[in-house]
Design a protein around this motif. Structure first.
Motif, PDB file in Angstrom:
ATOM      1  N   VAL A  82       0.656  -1.139  -0.067  1.00 23.27           N
ATOM      2  CA  VAL A  82      -0.086  -0.208   0.005  1.00 23.27           C
ATOM      3  C   VAL A  82       0.752   0.808   0.121  1.00 23.27           C
ATOM      4  O   VAL A  82       2.170   0.895   0.584  1.00 23.27           O
ATOM      5  CB  VAL A  82      -1.053   0.273   0.932  1.00 23.27           C
ATOM      6  CG1 VAL A  82      -1.588   1.014   1.357  1.00 23.27           C
ATOM      7  CG2 VAL A  82      -2.039  -1.089   1.546  1.00 23.27           C
ATOM      8  N   GLY A  83       0.724   2.199  -1.260  1.00 26.39           N
ATOM      9  CA  GLY A  83       1.383   3.612  -0.981  1.00 26.39           C
ATOM     10  C   GLY A  83       1.848   3.467  -1.973  1.00 26.39           C
ATOM     11  O   GLY A  83       3.168   4.677  -2.651  1.00 26.39           O
ATOM     12  N   ASP A  84       2.477   2.168  -2.549  1.00 28.46           N
ATOM     13  CA  ASP A  84       3.721   2.183  -4.002  1.00 28.46           C
ATOM     14  C   ASP A  84       3.166   2.776  -5.302  1.00 28.46           C
ATOM     15  O   ASP A  84       1.426   2.453  -4.938  1.00 28.46           O
ATOM     16  CB  ASP A  84       3.920   0.817  -4.383  1.00 28.46           C
ATOM     17  CG  ASP A  84       5.123  -0.058  -3.297  1.00 28.46           C
ATOM     18  OD1 ASP A  84       5.434   0.970  -2.191  1.00 28.46           O
ATOM     19  OD2 ASP A  84       5.281  -1.359  -3.201  1.00 28.46           O
ATOM     20  N   HIS A  85       3.479   2.827  -6.241  1.00 27.79           N
ATOM     21  CA  HIS A  85       2.518   2.884  -7.550  1.00 27.79           C
ATOM     22  C   HIS A  85       2.976   2.171  -8.337  1.00 27.79           C
ATOM     23  O   HIS A  85       4.060   1.257  -8.553  1.00 27.79           O
ATOM     24  CB  HIS A  85       3.203   3.964  -7.587  1.00 27.79           C
ATOM     25  CG  HIS A  85       2.909   5.780  -7.362  1.00 27.79           C
ATOM     26  ND1 HIS A  85       3.150   5.510  -6.131  1.00 27.79           N
ATOM     27  CD2 HIS A  85       1.815   6.498  -7.212  1.00 27.79           C
ATOM     28  CE1 HIS A  85       3.161   7.051  -5.245  1.00 27.79           C
ATOM     29  NE2 HIS A  85       1.395   6.860  -5.776  1.00 27.79           N
ATOM     30  N   VAL A  86       1.524   1.399  -9.264  1.00 29.74           N
ATOM     31  CA  VAL A  86       1.459   1.036 -10.485  1.00 29.74           C
ATOM     32  C   VAL A  86       1.636   1.693 -11.789  1.00 29.74           C
ATOM     33  O   VAL A  86       0.265   3.321 -11.952  1.00 29.74           O
ATOM     34  CB  VAL A  86       0.876  -0.162 -11.038  1.00 29.74           C
ATOM     35  CG1 VAL A  86       1.031  -0.826 -12.296  1.00 29.74           C
ATOM     36  CG2 VAL A  86       0.724  -0.678  -9.353  1.00 29.74           C
ATOM     37  N   TYR A 107      -0.433   5.280 -11.090  1.00 29.01           N
ATOM     38  CA  TYR A 107      -1.616   4.781 -10.317  1.00 29.01           C
ATOM     39  C   TYR A 107      -1.367   4.131  -8.461  1.00 29.01           C
ATOM     40  O   TYR A 107      -0.261   3.716  -7.703  1.00 29.01           O
ATOM     41  CB  TYR A 107      -2.634   3.191 -10.669  1.00 29.01           C
ATOM     42  CG  TYR A 107      -3.021   3.856 -11.609  1.00 29.01           C
ATOM     43  CD1 TYR A 107      -4.398   4.615 -11.875  1.00 29.01           C
ATOM     44  CD2 TYR A 107      -2.300   3.629 -13.199  1.00 29.01           C
ATOM     45  CE1 TYR A 107      -4.938   4.606 -12.892  1.00 29.01           C
ATOM     46  CE2 TYR A 107      -3.067   3.822 -14.448  1.00 29.01           C
ATOM     47  CZ  TYR A 107      -4.130   4.206 -14.570  1.00 29.01           C
ATOM     48  OH  TYR A 107      -4.660   4.530 -16.265  1.00 29.01           O
ATOM     49  N   LEU A 108      -1.771   4.878  -7.815  1.00 24.20           N
ATOM     50  CA  LEU A 108      -1.692   4.543  -5.974  1.00 24.20           C
ATOM     51  C   LEU A 108      -2.085   3.348  -5.795  1.00 24.20           C
ATOM     52  O   LEU A 108      -3.469   3.257  -5.924  1.00 24.20           O
ATOM     53  CB  LEU A 108      -2.287   5.662  -4.968  1.00 24.20           C
ATOM     54  CG  LEU A 108      -2.061   5.488  -4.199  1.00 24.20           C
ATOM     55  CD1 LEU A 108      -0.642   5.373  -2.937  1.00 24.20           C
ATOM     56  CD2 LEU A 108      -2.669   6.341  -3.106  1.00 24.20           C
ATOM     57  N   VAL A 109      -1.200   2.043  -5.620  1.00 20.75           N
ATOM     58  CA  VAL A 109      -1.472   1.140  -4.848  1.00 20.75           C
ATOM     59  C   VAL A 109      -3.083   1.618  -2.956  1.00 20.75           C
ATOM     60  O   VAL A 109      -1.953   1.675  -2.267  1.00 20.75           O
ATOM     61  CB  VAL A 109      -0.788   0.227  -4.230  1.00 20.75           C
ATOM     62  CG1 VAL A 109      -1.242  -0.851  -3.841  1.00 20.75           C
ATOM     63  CG2 VAL A 109      -0.515  -0.118  -6.130  1.00 20.75           C
ATOM     64  N   GLU A 110      -3.598   1.622  -3.105  1.00 27.00           N
ATOM     65  CA  GLU A 110      -4.635   1.427  -1.740  1.00 27.00           C
ATOM     66  C   GLU A 110      -4.565   0.324  -1.371  1.00 27.00           C
ATOM     67  O   GLU A 110      -5.022   0.261  -0.214  1.00 27.00           O
ATOM     68  CB  GLU A 110      -6.331   2.041  -2.795  1.00 27.00           C
ATOM     69  CG  GLU A 110      -6.420   3.731  -3.547  1.00 27.00           C
ATOM     70  CD  GLU A 110      -7.777   3.531  -3.178  1.00 27.00           C
ATOM     71  OE1 GLU A 110      -8.493   3.070  -3.649  1.00 27.00           O
ATOM     72  OE2 GLU A 110      -7.635   5.376  -2.587  1.00 27.00           O
ATOM     73  N   ARG A 111      -5.126  -0.903  -1.545  1.00 26.20           N
ATOM     74  CA  ARG A 111      -4.783  -1.914  -1.438  1.00 26.20           C
ATOM     75  C   ARG A 111      -4.383  -3.473  -1.850  1.00 26.20           C
ATOM     76  O   ARG A 111      -4.133  -2.822  -2.948  1.00 26.20           O
ATOM     77  CB  ARG A 111      -6.463  -2.418  -1.216  1.00 26.20           C
ATOM     78  CG  ARG A 111      -6.696  -4.073   0.062  1.00 26.20           C
ATOM     79  CD  ARG A 111      -7.502  -3.717   0.121  1.00 26.20           C
ATOM     80  NE  ARG A 111      -7.822  -5.947   0.844  1.00 26.20           N
ATOM     81  CZ  ARG A 111      -7.426  -6.636   0.234  1.00 26.20           C
ATOM     82  NH1 ARG A 111      -6.979  -7.279  -0.283  1.00 26.20           N
ATOM     83  NH2 ARG A 111      -7.728  -7.548   2.064  1.00 26.20           N
TER      84      ARG A 111
END
Length: 116
Positions: free
Chosen positions: A49-53, A60-64
């Motif tokens: 969580v908090g990483d990006h794709v 895109y922010l990873v929320e879960r």
């Protein structure tokens, strides 16, 4: 992305199923095939969580991160990308991303996992 299945990108669906090159023909029909440039990096890939794709230069922010997502990414290149709200019972093989707008994917689109 090296292939996009005939039934992989329903415009009404907020889900994109990614698989590695070893996907079976049945899976290839409903999936987008991703190829990792560095197999060793794939084995070590851990998304949090908090990483990006990054898809075609859009971040895109990873929320879960589902409980099975990292293991599946590392072993078979599989993860579901979901561009929607996190439900009460989220998919365990998925990354939930923000913004909630599914990108227009084409063969040759790039995905970069930007992890800490």
């Amino acid at each position: 992305m090296t292939a996009i299945g005939a039934n992989a990108l329903d415009p009404a669906d907020s889900l994109v199923i990614l698989f590695g090159e070893s996907a079976t023909p049945a899976l290839r029909d409903v999936a987008v095939i991703q190829q990792f440039d560095d197999p060793k990096a794939q084995l070590a890939l851990t998304v949090a969580v908090g990483d990006h794709v990054e898809i075609d230069s859009v971040s895109y922010l990873v929320e879960r991160v589902g409980k099975l997502a990292n293991q599946n990414l590392q072993t078979i290149g599989h993860v579901s990308l979901i561009f929607d709200q996190i439900p009460d019972q989220p998919m365990e093989n998925a990354l939930y991303l923000e913004p909630k707008v599914k990108p227009q994917l084409t063969i040759g689109s790039t995905i970069i996992y930007l992890t800490k």
